[in-house]
Design an enzyme around this catalytic site. Structure first.
Site, short mmCIF file in Angstrom:
data_model
loop_
_atom_site.label_atom_id
_atom_site.label_comp_id
_atom_site.label_asym_id
_atom_site.label_seq_id
_atom_site.Cartn_x
_atom_site.Cartn_y
_atom_site.Cartn_z
N ASP A 1 0.96 -10.39 0.98
CA ASP A 1 0.78 -9.01 1.44
C ASP A 1 1.72 -8.74 2.61
O ASP A 1 2.44 -9.63 3.08
CB ASP A 1 -0.69 -8.80 1.86
CG ASP A 1 -1.06 -7.32 2.02
OD1 ASP A 1 -0.23 -6.44 1.71
OD2 ASP A 1 -2.20 -7.05 2.47
N ASP B 1 6.25 0.31 6.65
CA ASP B 1 4.80 0.13 6.49
C ASP B 1 4.26 1.18 5.56
O ASP B 1 3.76 2.19 6.00
CB ASP B 1 4.13 0.21 7.87
CG ASP B 1 2.63 0.10 7.82
OD1 ASP B 1 2.11 -0.40 6.82
OD2 ASP B 1 1.97 0.52 8.80
N GLU C 1 -5.21 1.81 2.55
CA GLU C 1 -5.16 0.68 3.49
C GLU C 1 -5.31 1.13 4.93
O GLU C 1 -5.97 0.49 5.74
CB GLU C 1 -3.85 -0.09 3.31
CG GLU C 1 -3.76 -1.40 4.09
CD GLU C 1 -3.28 -1.23 5.53
OE1 GLU C 1 -3.46 -2.17 6.32
OE2 GLU C 1 -2.73 -0.16 5.87
N GLU C 2 -4.68 2.25 5.27
CA GLU C 2 -4.65 2.68 6.67
C GLU C 2 -6.00 3.18 7.17
O GLU C 2 -6.18 3.35 8.38
CB GLU C 2 -3.58 3.77 6.88
CG GLU C 2 -2.14 3.33 6.61
CD GLU C 2 -1.61 2.35 7.66
OE1 GLU C 2 -2.34 1.97 8.58
OE2 GLU C 2 -0.44 1.96 7.52
N HIS D 1 0.82 -1.21 0.00
CA HIS D 1 0.00 0.00 0.00
C HIS D 1 0.85 1.26 0.00
O HIS D 1 1.97 1.28 0.54
CB HIS D 1 -1.04 0.01 1.13
CG HIS D 1 -0.50 0.03 2.52
ND1 HIS D 1 -0.19 1.20 3.16
CD2 HIS D 1 -0.22 -0.97 3.39
CE1 HIS D 1 0.24 0.92 4.39
NE2 HIS D 1 0.24 -0.39 4.54
N ASP E 1 -0.34 4.45 0.97
CA ASP E 1 -0.64 5.43 2.02
C ASP E 1 0.09 5.09 3.32
O ASP E 1 0.53 3.95 3.53
CB ASP E 1 -2.16 5.51 2.27
CG ASP E 1 -2.76 4.18 2.70
OD1 ASP E 1 -2.36 3.14 2.15
OD2 ASP E 1 -3.61 4.17 3.61
N HIS F 1 3.97 2.95 12.82
CA HIS F 1 2.94 3.88 13.34
C HIS F 1 3.50 4.71 14.49
O HIS F 1 2.77 5.48 15.11
CB HIS F 1 1.66 3.16 13.80
CG HIS F 1 0.87 2.55 12.70
ND1 HIS F 1 -0.47 2.27 12.80
CD2 HIS F 1 1.21 2.17 11.46
CE1 HIS F 1 -0.92 1.73 11.68
NE2 HIS F 1 0.10 1.65 10.84
#
Ligand SMILES: CCCCCCCC/C=C\CCCCCCCC(=O)N[C@@H](CCCCN)C(=O)O
Ligand SMILES: [Zn+2]
Ligand SMILES: [Zn+2]
Length: 449
Positions: A164, A103, A137-138, A71, A73, A411
């Site tokens: 994934d 990520d 995705e987020e 992903h 984003d 994150h």
């Protein structure tokens, strides 16, 4: 007037002079993955405006295609606490720093880079494959992955498997386990975002009622936090993984893990001690939002709290909601399910499971020092959950070593990847794509004359 007026004249003019580095970057940007985009057997489409789908046509239509996911984003990153600005992408001491470096820009870039390098070497795949790069995705995957999934379904595509993000080569997560092991997540936890609400009559704070909306709600969420959901150790892939890892532990843990028929209660209790392994044995309860009150001297009419549950593979949304209602046990509290989904089905990891075996084979080749490849459960959610209509083989694995500290950076702050780890991820995908060309179907048995 207006735009031509004072405001505009006052802004300092920025000189159009560019550094040598900027001039090189201008030129280099034009060269990003040119071969991927000009290859005749690769089709590129934008889906949901910002997501990307690449269809790489293989030479052998009898082989079922697969799909690689990543992903684009990222979650937000405050500047505070970072050693370098989080969106600078600065390189320091062999590491590239920045939001998304683990990520999941790493996978995004590594997939395209590996394909580019293969194409430059005149590679033509036998097995067709797709590359799906989601842009949301987020926040849900609803406009990216979900739309790509619907598009492929409308085209009648069924996939052999999907790879994934969602797991790593884990290093230092389990006490006493000295060596890293590769965890390929074959399932992922479900989730519920539950909003609790209490409505009470508002009034003057000088003569408060015995209970307020805030007090009632605070007590309810505290009960939820203090009453963990049941320990479900034994259901789901974790038990199998620990049995596989048993011989990697020193005595007596090796004996304990080899005899889970006897020691299961002990091991399940030990798993609860650490907050990460705890997340693997139960549905977790996280209080994430709390809103109430408008003024210091007003008894608030409404109080709201949001709880984020992550559902263990052996439970369902309905079971968790029932447990939550029993724990709250207060009719004044309204339950509003904002969104919810059950845990994802467990993908096969046996000898016949093509995706799992290809990952295992490539791990053994690129990381020969890793002894164990074990199935696991992803504690977070990934875009892959939108593709269950296309395949039963969904595998979540990033070919990168992850320590607990790097896990916190996802994150969190100072997210970074070493240049060497990124190069190895490119190498992994480069090999994986070629390994996927093999035809796993058994060669027909030739009868002797
Ligand atoms: C016995 C083994 C010990 C295992 C230790 C596990 C360590 C954890 C390793 C990897 C977990 C990484 C999870 C990364 C994927 C998470 C992606 C993510 O943040 N997704 C979001 C999606 C939000 C969608 C909107 N609802 C999320 O889950 O919140
Ligand atoms: Zn991610
Ligand atoms: Zn994320």
């Amino acid at each position: 007037k207006g735009l031509r007026g004072k405001e505009h004249r006052r802004a300092p003019r920025i000189p159009s002079q560019f550094s040598q580095e900027e001039r090189v970057a201008m030129k280099e940007t034009l060269k990003v993955f040119p071969t991927v985009f000009k290859t005749s057997f690769i089709r590129h489409e934008a889906v949901g405006e910002y997501s990307h789908l690449f269809t790489v046509q293989g030479s052998d239509p009898s082989l079922q295609p697969y799909m690689l996911l990543a992903h684009i984003d990222v979650v937000p990153a405050p500047d505070e606490g970072w050693d370098v600005p989080p969106f600078s992408g600065l390189e320091s001491d062999g590491f590239i720093y920045g939001r998304g470096t683990l990520d999941n820009k790493n996978s995004l870039m590594a997939i395209l880079q590996a394909l580019e390098l293969l194409l430059i070497r005149n590679y033509i795949p036998r097995r067709s494959f797709f590359i799906a790069l989601g842009h949301d995705e987020e926040v849900s995957g609803v406009n990216g992955a979900q739309k790509i999934s619907a598009l492929l379904q409308a085209r009648g595509i069924q996939l052999a498997f999907i790879v994934d993000e969602g797991s790593f080569i884990l290093d230092g997560f389990i006490p006493n386990l000295q060596k890293p092991f590769a965890m390929v997540s074959v399932s992922e936890k479900g989730a519920i975002n539950l909003m609790l609400q209490v409505n009470m009559t508002p009034g003057h704070s000088s003569a408060p009622p015995k209970e307020t909306s805030i007090g009632i709600l605070a007590a309810a969420v505290s009960r939820l936090e203090q009453t963990p959901m049941p320990n479900m150790f034994g259901g789901g892939p974790l038990k199998m993984a620990l049995q596989q890892l048993a011989n990697e532990f020193p005595f007596p843990a090796n004996i304990v893990l080899s005899n889970l028929w006897l020691f299961q209660p002990l091991v399940s209790r030990l798993m609860e001690r650490n907050y990460i392994t705890n997340a693997l044995v139960r549905t977790t309860t996280a209080l994430t939002m709390f809103n109430a009150g408008v003024k210091v001297n007003v008894i608030p009419p409404v109080a709201q709290a949001t709880i984020n549950f992550r559902i263990h593979p052996a439970q369902t949304v309905q079971e968790v909601l029932k447990l939550a209602k029993d724990i709250v046990a207060d009719d004044r509290i309204q339950f509003h399910v904002l969104n919810a989904f059950d845990p994802l089905p467990v993908s096969p990891s046996d000898d016949q499971a093509l995706g799992y075996q290809l990952l295992r084979q490539t791990i053994q080749s690129v990381f020969p020092e890793v002894n164990i490849v074990a199935p696991g459960t992803c504690i977070g959610n990934t875009d892959s959950r939108h593709y269950t209509n296309l395949t039963t083989g969904i595998y979540r694995f990033n070919p990168i070593y992850l320590q607990p500290q790097s896990f916190s950076s996802i994150h969190g702050i100072n997210e970074k990847i070493s240049v060497q780890a990124y190069e190895t991820q490119v190498k992994f995908i480069f090999e994986f794509i070629q390994n996927a060309d093999a035809d796993p179907r058994p060669v027909p048995h030739l009868h002797e004359l």
